[in-house]
Design a protein around this motif. Structure first.
Motif: not given
Length: 348
Positions: A7-10, A43-47, A52-58, A67-71
């Motif tokens: 998982g990528i955070v940020g 997975a990824c998360t960004d506030v 986050a969406k652009a990263f997920g598409d990439e 957009t929430d780390l714990e989730e």
């Protein structure tokens, strides 16, 4: 090899949309994980939801975008988490990941944190949770760095006497070079540090991390080898982006690429040596995954990164005390920020 999920955070903005490469390190991490067998970015998360969406598409994350780390941790349950956010957020994010039952390893961007106490905290919480902690000081993983270390250990330039470092600042850019000095020294303990800084105007990274405008630092390793570090307006005294290793029979210069240059008393001339090898970022991620697989001691461990971090805070602490400081460093705060807030650094 096991199949580890990541998982990528940020994520940061897409590199094509960013005015600073450091704001998009999540993309670098993800691309490097793709080069390593036995793991996949899930997975990824960004506030910032658009990031986050652009990263997920990439990276084709099939909706595992948060957009929430714990989730993200609860839903995706990654084995490895890469934290690519600004350093002021690292301590809390590392602790959240380390305390989660499914996380086995945390790979965090440098610098570790904006205070020395929080930098230690990263190591402590991961040790307590039995979670592997690594810091992305990737240049010590390069083939060129390994060869420089071997050439010095083989005595090609005689006995190592002094290391010289030149970079823009200490904690953000210079940390790579300080860490390389520690790597060549086998992460040998430092006995003392003497430093001075200049801060005539505001100078910050990531909107909230102060950096000196110029500094001069000196320290001595346990074996008696000295190091000198000059940053900012004084970095050209050594050379921008340079590590210079000076021995009794020659010297080596290394600038974080896949080559270095060497001059011995026998030859009297500089010779450039091309080493090649994989990109240092790819090598660092391979180290993370291999250490998790083998239960090994990664050369980019949090404990090793703390050594270089201590030198940076030690230079600032020496400037605050106006005297030499002995290690280990017994402070929790950030001496540079404390001096700025107290108005103790005169403007030009």
């Amino acid at each position: 090899m096991s199949d580890y999920t990541v998982g990528i955070v940020g994520t940061g903005p897409h590199p094509d949309e960013s005015d600073h490469d450091g704001y998009s390190m999540g993309y670098r991490h993800a691309r490097s994980y793709r080069t390593v067998g036995g793991c996949r970015v899930d997975a990824c998360t960004d506030v910032v939801s658009e990031h986050a969406k652009a990263f997920g598409d990439e990276f084709d994350l099939d909706g595992c975008v948060f957009t929430d780390l714990e989730e993200m941790l609860d839903t995706a349950e990654p084995d490895i988490v890469s934290i690519c956010t600004p350093p002021s957020t690292h301590a809390d994010l590392v602790e959240t990941c380390a305390r989660h039952d499914g996380v086995r390893a945390v790979h965090c961007e440098k610098p570790m944190a904006t205070t020395f106490g929080e930098s230690r905290r990263l190591v402590e919480v991961c040790d307590d949770a039995d979670v592997q902690l690594t810091i992305n000081l990737q240049n010590r993983c390069s083939d060129a760095a390994a060869e420089v270390k071997t050439v010095i250990e083989d005595g090609t330039i005689g006995d190592l006497e002094r290391i010289e470092i030149g970079r823009q600042d200490l904690l953000q850019t210079g940390l790579h070079h300080i860490d390389l000095a520690n790597y060549v020294m086998g992460d040998e303990p430092v006995e003392w540090i003497l430093g001075q800084i200049d801060y005539p105007e505001e100078h910050v990274w990531y909107t909230d991390m102060a950096a000196e405008v110029q500094s001069l630092g000196m320290w001595e390793y346990e074996s008696g080898v000295y190091a000198l570090c000059s940053t900012g307006n004084g970095m050209d005294a050594v050379g921008s982006r340079t590590n210079r290793f000076v021995g009794t029979e020659g010297e080596i210069e290394f600038q974080l690429f896949d080559r270095y240059r060497i001059r011995t008393t026998k030859s009297g001339e500089w010779e450039t040596v091309d080493v090649g090898g994989d990109h240092a970022q790819d090598e660092a991620i391979a180290v993370v995954v291999d250490a998790l697989e083998t239960d090994g001691d990664p050369i980019v461990s949090g404990e090793r990164a703390l050594g270089g971090t201590e030198i940076v805070f030690g230079v600032w602490e020496s400037a605050r005390r106006r005297s030499r400081v002995s290690l280990p460093l017994e402070i929790d705060d950030n001496p540079l920020e404390a001096m700025i807030e107290a108005g103790e650094l005169p403007s030009a």
